[in-house]
Enzyme design. Structure first.
Site, mmCIF file in Angstrom:
data_model
loop_
_atom_site.group_PDB
_atom_site.id
_atom_site.type_symbol
_atom_site.label_atom_id
_atom_site.label_comp_id
_atom_site.label_asym_id
_atom_site.label_seq_id
_atom_site.Cartn_x
_atom_site.Cartn_y
_atom_site.Cartn_z
ATOM 1 N N SER A 200 -4.391 -8.635 6.605
ATOM 2 C CA SER A 200 -4.431 -7.501 7.519
ATOM 3 C C SER A 200 -5.808 -6.850 7.607
ATOM 4 C CB SER A 200 -3.372 -6.459 7.132
ATOM 5 O OG SER A 200 -3.410 -6.195 5.747
ATOM 6 N N HIS A 257 -7.681 -1.944 5.427
ATOM 7 C CA HIS A 257 -7.539 -1.915 6.883
ATOM 8 C C HIS A 257 -8.705 -1.172 7.527
ATOM 9 C CE1 HIS A 257 -2.872 -2.276 6.309
ATOM 10 N NE2 HIS A 257 -3.539 -3.333 5.877
#
Length: 279
Positions: A200, A257
Site C-alpha cells: 500500500s 502511506h
C-alpha cells in the site's frame, strides 16, 4: 468545386502511404473519418487531437494507451507488474497469509523474535550492521490476510500497468523500489521498530506520481477513472483517524502511506516538469 467521395475501403487498409503520395503530388484531398479499435482508445485519440490538431513531432502518440487486450497479452506487455505481483503471491503462500512468523522475520524491516505473547524487535542500525540490506525493500511483499493481498494486488495491477506502458519496465521497477524504500523508512521513523508490510505504501506512491505528473503533462495513460483519487485520499484520511485500531481490525501503517504518497508526488512533480520542457 464540389468535393467527391473517392474511396471507401475496409478498416484494415492502411492509407498513410497513399495519403503521403497525394500530399507530395499536391492533390487536394480530405480524410474526414478516423476509425480506431474501441471506444476507450477513441476517447484518448479525441483528447490527443484537442491538444495537437496539427500533429506533434515530439513523440506524443506514444502516450496513448493500447486498446483492451486479453489477460495473457496484458501480462506480456507488463512483465514487471506481473513479476512484482508473482513475488507477492509467493511470499503470501510461504508466510501462510501472514501467519508464519518464522518466515516473516526474514522479510520484515527489522529482525524480531517472539517469546510467548511478546514480540521483541531489533533496531534498524543493528539489522543493517549484520548486512541484511534486503529488509529495506522486502516488507512490501508481506501481506496479512486475503483481503489485504487482494486490495493491494488489484491496485498495483491497475497503476503498475499504466506506468510500465508509459515509462517502461525499468521505470516501473525503479519507482516501485523507491516508493517501497521511502514508505518503509517513513513507517520506521514514525513508529519505531514494528512489524508492518504490504504494497500500500508503494501504491500511494504510484498514485501520487500519476496524479501530479498528469496535472503537469497531461496524457491519457495517467488519467485515472473519476473518483479514484478522491476515494484513495479519503481512505487514507479515514485510516489516520485510528478507527480500525479502535475496532480491533488491526493496525494500519499510516506513515508508510503518507511517506509513499509524498514521495510519489515529488517524483511526479519532477517527471512532469521534465516532460513539459521536452514538448
Amino acid at each position: 468545386m464540389t468535393a467527391v467521395a473517392v474511396l471507401r475501403l475496409p478498416l484494415e487498409v492502411d492509407l498513410s502511404g497513399f495519403v503521403a503520395l497525394l500530399q507530395r503530388l499536391h492533390v487536394p484531398h480530405r480524410v474526414a473519418v478516423l476509425w480506431v479499435p474501441g471506444e476507450e482508445l477513441a476517447e484518448q485519440v479525441r483528447e490527443l487531437y484537442a491538444r495537437h490538431p496539427q500533429g506533434d513531432a515530439s513523440g506524443e502518440p506514444q502516450s496513448v494507451a493500447p486498446p483492451r487486450e486479453g489477460f495473457v497479452a496484458q501480462l506480456r506487455r507488463s512483465p514487471i507488474t506481473a513479476l512484482v505481483l508473482l513475488s507477492t503471491f509467493i511470499v503470501f503462500a510461504v508466510t501462510l497469509a501472514g501467519e508464519n512468523f518464522s518466515a516473516i522475520r526474514w522479510l520484515s524491516f527489522v529482525d524480531f523474535r517472539i517469546d510467548g505473547e511478546h514480540i521483541y524487535l531489533t533496531y534498524l542500525d543493528a539489522t543493517l550492521a549484520s548486512g541484511q540490506w534486503w529488509r529495506l525493500i522486502t516488507p512490501m511483499l508481506i501481506h496479512f490476510g486475503w483481503l489485504h493481498l487482494a486490495m493491494n494486488s488489484l491496485w498495483y495491477w491497475e497503476l503498475g500497468r499504466r506506468i510500465e506502458f508509459r515509462q517502461g519496465a525499468i521505470g516501473l521497477l525503479g519507482l516501485t523500489l523507491l516508493f517501497g524504500l521511502a514508505s518503509n523508512f517513513a513507517q520506521y521513523w514514525w513508529a519505531g521498530p514494528s512489524l508492518f508490510g504490504g504494497l500500500s505504501g508503494v501504491l500511494y506512491g504510484l498514485l501520487g506520481y500519476c496524479w501530479i505528473y498528469q496535472r503537469l503533462a497531461p496524457n491519457p495513460v495517467y488519467r485515472l477513472p473519476p473518483g479514484v483519487l478522491v476515494m484513495m485520499l479519503a481512505w487514507l484520511a479515514i485510516c489516520m483517524t485510528g478507527i480500525f485500531e479502535l475496532l480491533q481490525f488491526g493496525a494500519i501503517a499510516n506513515a508508510a502511506h503518507v511517506g509513499g504518497l509524498l514521495t510519489g508526488c515529488l517524483i511526479g512533480l519532477l517527471g512532469g516538469m521534465l516532460a513539459r520542457r521536452s514538448v
